[in-house]
Design a protein around this motif. Structure first.
Motif, mmCIF file in Angstrom:
data_model
loop_
_atom_site.group_PDB
_atom_site.id
_atom_site.type_symbol
_atom_site.label_atom_id
_atom_site.label_comp_id
_atom_site.label_asym_id
_atom_site.label_seq_id
_atom_site.Cartn_x
_atom_site.Cartn_y
_atom_site.Cartn_z
ATOM 1 N N THR A 106 0.803 -1.223 0.000
ATOM 2 C CA THR A 106 0.000 0.000 0.000
ATOM 3 C C THR A 106 0.834 1.270 0.000
ATOM 4 O OG1 THR A 106 -0.128 -0.071 2.424
ATOM 5 C CG2 THR A 106 -1.897 -1.153 1.191
ATOM 6 N N GLU A 107 2.095 1.195 0.426
ATOM 7 C CA GLU A 107 2.918 2.401 0.450
ATOM 8 C C GLU A 107 3.307 2.810 -0.966
ATOM 9 O OE1 GLU A 107 5.829 3.200 3.717
ATOM 10 O OE2 GLU A 107 5.752 1.027 3.930
ATOM 11 N N GLU A 108 3.346 4.112 -1.204
ATOM 12 C CA GLU A 108 3.696 4.619 -2.532
ATOM 13 C C GLU A 108 5.122 4.217 -2.921
ATOM 14 O OE1 GLU A 108 0.138 6.272 -3.788
ATOM 15 O OE2 GLU A 108 2.034 6.080 -4.871
ATOM 16 N N ARG A 109 6.011 4.115 -1.961
ATOM 17 C CA ARG A 109 7.398 3.754 -2.276
ATOM 18 C C ARG A 109 7.527 2.318 -2.752
ATOM 19 N NH1 ARG A 109 10.764 2.398 3.185
ATOM 20 N NH2 ARG A 109 9.072 1.685 4.522
ATOM 21 N N ASP A 110 6.483 1.521 -2.575
ATOM 22 C CA ASP A 110 6.528 0.122 -2.998
ATOM 23 C C ASP A 110 5.820 -0.121 -4.323
ATOM 24 O OD1 ASP A 110 6.156 -1.123 0.412
ATOM 25 O OD2 ASP A 110 7.935 -0.560 -0.731
ATOM 26 N N GLN A 111 5.346 0.931 -4.975
ATOM 27 C CA GLN A 111 4.575 0.752 -6.207
ATOM 28 C C GLN A 111 5.466 0.670 -7.442
ATOM 29 O OE1 GLN A 111 1.347 0.094 -5.639
ATOM 30 N NE2 GLN A 111 1.993 0.423 -3.512
ATOM 31 N N ASN A 112 6.613 1.331 -7.418
ATOM 32 C CA ASN A 112 7.509 1.329 -8.579
ATOM 33 C C ASN A 112 8.939 1.496 -8.079
ATOM 34 O OD1 ASN A 112 9.146 2.177 -10.847
ATOM 35 N ND2 ASN A 112 7.262 2.664 -11.950
ATOM 36 N N TYR A 113 9.715 0.427 -8.172
ATOM 37 C CA TYR A 113 11.071 0.450 -7.616
ATOM 38 C C TYR A 113 11.937 1.522 -8.264
ATOM 39 C CZ TYR A 113 15.848 -1.018 -6.581
ATOM 40 O OH TYR A 113 17.160 -1.038 -6.191
ATOM 41 N N ASN A 114 11.780 1.734 -9.561
ATOM 42 C CA ASN A 114 12.596 2.739 -10.247
ATOM 43 C C ASN A 114 12.293 4.150 -9.745
ATOM 44 O OD1 ASN A 114 13.880 0.823 -11.888
ATOM 45 N ND2 ASN A 114 12.192 0.842 -13.345
ATOM 46 N N VAL A 115 11.013 4.423 -9.532
ATOM 47 C CA VAL A 115 10.614 5.725 -8.989
ATOM 48 C C VAL A 115 11.233 5.920 -7.605
ATOM 49 C CG1 VAL A 115 8.659 7.038 -8.081
ATOM 50 C CG2 VAL A 115 8.489 5.931 -10.324
ATOM 51 N N THR A 116 11.129 4.898 -6.777
ATOM 52 C CA THR A 116 11.645 4.991 -5.412
ATOM 53 C C THR A 116 13.149 5.223 -5.403
ATOM 54 O OG1 THR A 116 9.889 3.494 -4.696
ATOM 55 C CG2 THR A 116 11.728 3.804 -3.186
ATOM 56 N N SER A 117 13.875 4.509 -6.259
ATOM 57 C CA SER A 117 15.328 4.684 -6.331
ATOM 58 C C SER A 117 15.681 6.096 -6.761
ATOM 59 C CB SER A 117 15.933 3.675 -7.314
ATOM 60 O OG SER A 117 15.686 2.357 -6.899
ATOM 61 N N PHE A 118 14.921 6.632 -7.731
ATOM 62 C CA PHE A 118 15.180 7.995 -8.211
ATOM 63 C C PHE A 118 14.958 9.021 -7.099
ATOM 64 C CE2 PHE A 118 15.514 11.448 -11.139
ATOM 65 C CZ PHE A 118 14.559 12.370 -10.739
ATOM 66 N N VAL A 119 13.857 8.882 -6.382
ATOM 67 C CA VAL A 119 13.565 9.838 -5.315
ATOM 68 C C VAL A 119 14.607 9.725 -4.203
ATOM 69 C CG1 VAL A 119 11.917 10.493 -3.528
ATOM 70 C CG2 VAL A 119 11.101 9.914 -5.823
ATOM 71 N N ALA A 120 14.983 8.496 -3.846
ATOM 72 C CA ALA A 120 15.946 8.304 -2.761
ATOM 73 C C ALA A 120 17.274 8.979 -3.074
ATOM 74 C CB ALA A 120 16.148 6.806 -2.507
ATOM 75 N N ARG A 121 17.690 8.947 -4.350
ATOM 76 C CA ARG A 121 18.970 9.580 -4.705
ATOM 77 C C ARG A 121 18.889 11.090 -4.564
ATOM 78 N NH1 ARG A 121 19.947 12.315 -9.117
ATOM 79 N NH2 ARG A 121 22.154 11.738 -9.172
ATOM 80 N N ASN A 122 17.706 11.689 -4.719
ATOM 81 C CA ASN A 122 17.549 13.126 -4.533
ATOM 82 C C ASN A 122 17.866 13.533 -3.095
ATOM 83 O OD1 ASN A 122 16.228 14.736 -6.997
ATOM 84 N ND2 ASN A 122 15.488 12.631 -7.040
ATOM 85 N N TYR A 123 17.469 12.700 -2.142
ATOM 86 C CA TYR A 123 17.819 12.984 -0.751
ATOM 87 C C TYR A 123 19.335 12.996 -0.575
ATOM 88 C CZ TYR A 123 13.077 12.631 1.122
ATOM 89 O OH TYR A 123 11.766 12.863 1.425
ATOM 90 N N THR A 124 19.984 12.004 -1.156
ATOM 91 C CA THR A 124 21.442 11.890 -1.002
ATOM 92 C C THR A 124 22.173 13.044 -1.670
ATOM 93 O OG1 THR A 124 21.231 9.478 -0.975
ATOM 94 C CG2 THR A 124 23.412 10.389 -1.412
ATOM 95 N N GLN A 125 21.776 13.350 -2.900
ATOM 96 C CA GLN A 125 22.525 14.319 -3.689
ATOM 97 C C GLN A 125 22.231 15.765 -3.292
ATOM 98 O OE1 GLN A 125 24.894 13.372 -5.576
ATOM 99 N NE2 GLN A 125 24.407 11.199 -5.543
ATOM 100 N N PHE A 126 20.983 16.062 -2.952
ATOM 101 C CA PHE A 126 20.618 17.454 -2.675
ATOM 102 C C PHE A 126 20.553 17.791 -1.186
ATOM 103 C CE2 PHE A 126 18.368 16.914 -6.911
ATOM 104 C CZ PHE A 126 19.342 17.592 -7.625
ATOM 105 N N LEU A 127 20.224 16.799 -0.351
ATOM 106 C CA LEU A 127 20.100 17.073 1.083
ATOM 107 C C LEU A 127 21.218 16.434 1.894
ATOM 108 C CD1 LEU A 127 16.239 16.678 1.586
ATOM 109 C CD2 LEU A 127 17.553 18.696 0.880
ATOM 110 N N SER A 128 22.054 15.634 1.246
ATOM 111 C CA SER A 128 23.207 14.991 1.896
ATOM 112 C C SER A 128 22.796 14.131 3.082
ATOM 113 C CB SER A 128 24.225 16.057 2.356
ATOM 114 O OG SER A 128 24.653 16.844 1.271
ATOM 115 N N ARG A 129 21.691 13.445 2.923
ATOM 116 C CA ARG A 129 21.244 12.535 3.978
ATOM 117 C C ARG A 129 20.382 11.440 3.370
ATOM 118 N NH1 ARG A 129 15.801 13.081 5.297
ATOM 119 N NH2 ARG A 129 14.794 15.087 4.871
ATOM 120 N N ASN A 130 20.104 10.428 4.177
ATOM 121 C CA ASN A 130 19.204 9.365 3.754
ATOM 122 C C ASN A 130 17.763 9.864 3.803
ATOM 123 O OD1 ASN A 130 18.438 6.871 2.869
ATOM 124 N ND2 ASN A 130 18.905 5.775 4.764
ATOM 125 N N TYR A 131 16.904 9.194 3.071
ATOM 126 C CA TYR A 131 15.495 9.589 3.017
ATOM 127 C C TYR A 131 14.804 9.365 4.357
ATOM 128 C CZ TYR A 131 14.837 4.553 2.772
ATOM 129 O OH TYR A 131 14.870 3.213 3.044
#
Length: 662
Positions: free
Chosen positions: A541-566
Motif C-alpha cells: 500500500t505504500e507509494e514507495r513500494d509501487q515502482n522500484y525505479n521511482v523509489t530509487s530515483f527519489v531516494a537519490r535526490n535525498y542523497t545528492q541534494f540534502l546529503s542525507r538518507n530519506y
C-alpha cells in the motif's frame, strides 16, 4: 490487508504456554533430571582427509533417544552438508556421526536428539555456534585458497571472458563428479572433495568466475540450479552440472552442450524457466561454446550446400528435414544453434533467416537487389525465435531432488521429527529459520489448522517475519534478507542475490516489498507445493513500494541534494507525486533544491553548481563548466533558479532520468 489478523494469530500461537495445574507439585531436582540435553564430543586435533567420529550424549527425559545431524556450515554459514535429503534429514538410532573434511577453515556442526519416550516427542538441538571446528592443515588448503590458486592458473593462459569461463568450466568437469548421495551442496564439495550436487557445481563456478572478474547470477528451475555469466557485457546461461555427464562422455560435445545458451533455448531444457530472470536476461548466442569455437559447423555445414542450391534455384521460402539420431532434448539445443549460425552466415546476393522446430529447419530468403544490396531489409543476423517444442529437463544429470533444498532442516527440526504433516513441517521451517527456535507441538498444530482452514503460505510467513518476536531481534537489512532466504526458500543466500536485495532496501523500498518478491518467487512456490499449501500473496500500500525505479530515483535526490538518507514519509510523498503524474522529474528535483532544508545549507555559488552537477547529471562537474555557471551567478547574469533550469532542461538530465527507466 492481512496484518491485523495475522499478527493476532501470532500472539495466540507464539504466546501460548502449557497451563500449570495448582495441585501439580514437582521438585526442582526432578525438573532438572527430566530436562532433555545433548552434548557432543570429538577429537581436538581434527585433520583433513581422515574420518572424524562425533559422539552424541543425551541426558534427561526417558532415556530412549534417536539422533540426527541438524546442520554443518562453514564460517559464512553456508551449508557444507545437505541435511534436507533422504536419510540425511531423519532421526536414527546411532549416537555417532562420521564425517571427513577436505578443506581447512572454520566449521560449525549441530546435532539434534529426540526423546522417544515422551508424548509428544521432545527434541533438543545444539546451538548454532556451540561446536566450532577450526582446521589448519597445510596439505588441505581452504576453499578460498583453492579458488585463488585455480583462478591464478586460469589467468596465466586466458585473456578473454569466454576463454576464462570455458577454462574454469572444464576445470570443474575434470576435477569433480556429481554427488548422487545428495550430501555436499557447498562450493567445498566440488572444489575440495571433488564431489557435489548442482548447488555445489554452481557455487564453485560462481566463486571461480567472480575471482577472475566475471559477474554471475543464479537461475533455478525444475528442482535444479545453474549459472548466469556475463561475458563481454552480455549475459549467458551455463549449466556446468548437466555438462558433466560422467566418464563415458568425456571428450564429447556433451561437455559443452549447455555452455552459453540464451533464455529461448534454456526454457526448452528446463520447463520451469518460462521467463528471463530480471537482471540476467540472456538474449545473445555470440559467446555460445559451439558458435564461438566454430564447432557448430559439424552440424550446420551439411545444410549450407542445400541452402545454396535453393537460393540459386530462386526459392525464397523452404524447409529442410533434420534427420538426427541424437535425443530430442539434445536436438532442440543443437539445431536451434544451427539455425542461428545459418542465419548469421554470408550468402551470395541474399540474406537468410532460419528457425528450427519439430525436426525441420524453416528458411526464409531475402534476395539483395541493386536498391537494397547495401542492406538486408532487416532479415540478416541471428534469429533466436526458435521456441517450439518442450523437451523438459531430462537430458544430462538430474537434480530434481536438489535445487533450493539446502536450507536449515526444511521443516524437519523442532519438536516433532519425521511424523510431521506437510503443513506442520512448513510451520516448523518458519520457527527454526525465522524465529531461531524449535516449536512446541501445540504451536505446530495451531498453524497446521490455520493452513487447513484456508490461510495461505504467504499469510503465515508474514505472521512470523513481521511478528513482535521477530522484530525484537532488530536485524539489519543484510540479516533480514538472509532470514528471508532461509525461511521462504529453505536455503542460505547466494552472495549476488543477497547484495541485490540489500541494495533494494537501501534504495528506499520497505521490507514488505522485498518480502513480497520472495513469496512470489519460483522457489517459494516450490516450497508451498512441497508442503501442499496455497502460496497466496500480500498487498503493498505504500507509494514507495509501487515502482522500484521511482523509489530509487527519489531516494537519490535525498542523497545528492540534502546529503542525507530519506525519511519514509517524505519518500512516500515524492513517490506519490511521480506515480500519479502530478509532478515531472524536473519539478521533483526543483522541490529538493529549493526546499528550506537545502537552502539552510547556505551553499556558496560554486558549491551550489557542484551540487547540481551531482544531483542532475550524476557526475562531478568539469572545471570549465563549474567556472562558467559560477561566473554567471557571481555577475548577476543569472540567478539560482535560472541555473537550475539550465541543468534540469538539459539532455544530460534527461539521460540520467532515463537510466532509471523513467
Amino acid at each position: 490487508m492481512i496484518i491485523g489478523t495475522v499478527l493476532c494469530a501470532m500472539v495466540l500461537a507464539l504466546g501460548n504456554r502449557m497451563p500449570v495445574m495448582a495441585e501439580e507439585v514437582v521438585s526442582e531436582e526432578l525438573k532438572a533430571a527430566d530436562t532433555l540435553n545433548l552434548t557432543v564430543s570429538y577429537p581436538s586435533d581434527i585433520k583433513c582427509g581422515e574420518e572424524v567420529t562425533f559422539k552424541l550424549l543425551a541426558t534427561g527425559g526417558s532415556g530412549t533417544y534417536k539422533y540426527r545431524i541438524a546442520s554443518l556450515t562453514d564460517a559464512q554459514q553456508n551449508f557444507v552438508y545437505d541435511i534436507s535429503y533422504g536419510s540425511n534429514s531423519v532421526y536414527g538410532d546411532s549416537d555417532e556421526f562420521k564425517f571427513t573434511f577436505y578443506a581447512s577453515g572454520t566449521y560449525y556442526i549441530r546435532f539434534g536428539v529426540m526423546d522417544m519416550g515422551s508424548t509428544p516427542y521432545q527434541t533438543k538441538t545444539t546451538g548454532l555456534l556451540e561446536y566450532p571446528i577450526v582446521i589448519n592443515d597445510p596439505n588441505y588448503p581452504s576453499v578460498e585458497e583453492l579458488v585463488a590458486n585455480v583462478a591464478g592458473e586460469c589467468e596465466k593462459s586466458c585473456s578473454t571472458d569466454f576463454d576464462k569461463a570455458v577454462w574454469l568450466h572444464d576445470w570443474i568437469l575434470d576435477h569433480a563428479d556429481y554427488d548422487y548421495t545428495y550430501s555436499y551442496c557447498a562450493a567445498e564439495g566440488v572444489l575440495a572433495r571433488g564431489k557435489g550436487t548442482c548447488e555445489s557445481y554452481h557455487r564453485a563456478y560462481v566463486m571461480l568466475l567472480n575471482k577472475v572478474g566475471i559477474p554471475t547470477g543464479r537461475i533455478a528451475g525444475n528442482g535444479h540450479v545453474w549459472t548466469a555469466a556475463q561475458l563481454d557485457g552480455k549475459w549467458y546461461q551455463i549449466d556446468s552440472t548437466w555438462d558433466d555427464m560422467g566418464a563415458s562422455y568425456k571428450g564429447t560435445f556433451y561437455e559443452h552442450l549447455y555452455f552459453g545458451l540464451n533464455d529461448d533455448i534454456m526454457k526448452l531444457v528446463h520447463s520451469d524457466h518460462t521467463q528471463p530472470v530480471e537482471g540476467y536476461e540472456c538474449n545473445s548466442l555470440e559467446e555460445n561454446y559451439f558458435i564461438k569455437t566454430g564447432e557448430i559447423h559439424q552440424w550446420s555445414d551439411p545444410f549450407a550446400e542445400k541452402i545454396r542450391q535453393k537460393i540459386a534455384a530462386g526459392e525464397t521460402s523452404f524447409t529442410l528435414a533434420v534427420n538426427s539420431d541424437l535425443p530430442e532434448s539434445v536436438v532442440n539445443v543443437i539445431y536451434r544453434l544451427v539455425a542461428y549460425e545459418l542465419s548469421s552466415e554470408s550468402w551470395t546476393n541474399a540474406t537468410l533467416s532460419a528457425s528450427y522446430d519439430n525436426q525441420k529447419l524453416t528458411c526464409s530468403v531475402t534476395v539483395k537487389t541493386p536498391e537494397n544490396n547495401g542492406g538486408d531489409n532487416g532479415n540478416s543476423g541471428s534469429n533466436d525465435s526458435n521456441n517450439g517444442g518442450n523437451t523438459g529437463g531430462n537430458s544430462g544429470s538430474n537434480d530434481s531432488n536438489n535445487g533450493g533444498n539446502t536450507g536449515t532442516d526444511n521443516g524437519n527440526s523442532g519438536n516433532t521429527g519425521t511424523t510431521l504433516t506437510g503443513k506442520q513441517r512448513f510451520a516448523s521451517l518458519l520457527y527454526e529459520n525465522a524465529l531461531g527456535r524449535s516449536a512446541a507441538q501445540s504451536e505446530l498444530d495451531y498453524w497446521a489448522q490455520e493452513l487447513t482452514n484456508g490461510r495461505t503460505g504467504a499469510e503465515v510467513a508474514y505472521g512470523f517475519l513481521f511478528s513482535e518476536e521477530f522484530q525484537n531481534h532488530n536485524y539489519n537489512n543484510a540479516d533480514y534478507v538472509e532470514h528471508l532466504y532461509l525461511s521462504l526458500m529453505g536455503r542460505a543466500s547466494d552472495s549476488d542475490g543477497k547484495a541485490g536485495w540489500v541494495k533494494t532496501l537501501e534504495n528506499g523500498t520497505s521490507r514488505l516489498y522485498v518480502f513480497r518478491q520472495f513469496i512470489n518467487s519460483e522457489e517459494f512456490q516450490q516450497l508451498c507445493n512441497m508442503y501442499e499449501i496455497q502460496k497466496g500473496d500480500v498487498s503493498l500500500t505504500e507509494e514507495r513500494d509501487q515502482n522500484y525505479n521511482v523509489t530509487s530515483f527519489v531516494a537519490r535526490n535525498y542523497t545528492q541534494f540534502l546529503s542525507r538518507n530519506y525519511d519514509t514519509d517524505g519518500l512516500n510523498h515524492w513517490c506519490e507525486a511521480i506515480n500519479h503524474h502530478t509532478q515531472s522529474m524536473q519539478e521533483i528535483a526543483y522541490g529538493f533544491v529549493f526546499s528550506t532544508e537545502c537552502s539552510n545549507k547556505n551553499l556558496s555559488n560554486t558549491e551550489y553548481v557542484k551540487m547540481l552537477y551531482r544531483g542532475c547529471f550524476d557526475r562531478e562537474g568539469d572545471d570549465a563548466g563549474i567556472s562558467d555557471w559560477t561566473n554567471a551567478l557571481n555577475s548577476g547574469m543569472m540567478d539560482r533558479t535560472q541555473v537550475f533550469w539550465g541543468f534540469a532542461n538539459s539532455q544530460e538530465f534527461a539521460n540520467m532520468v532515463e537510466s532509471y527507466h523513467l
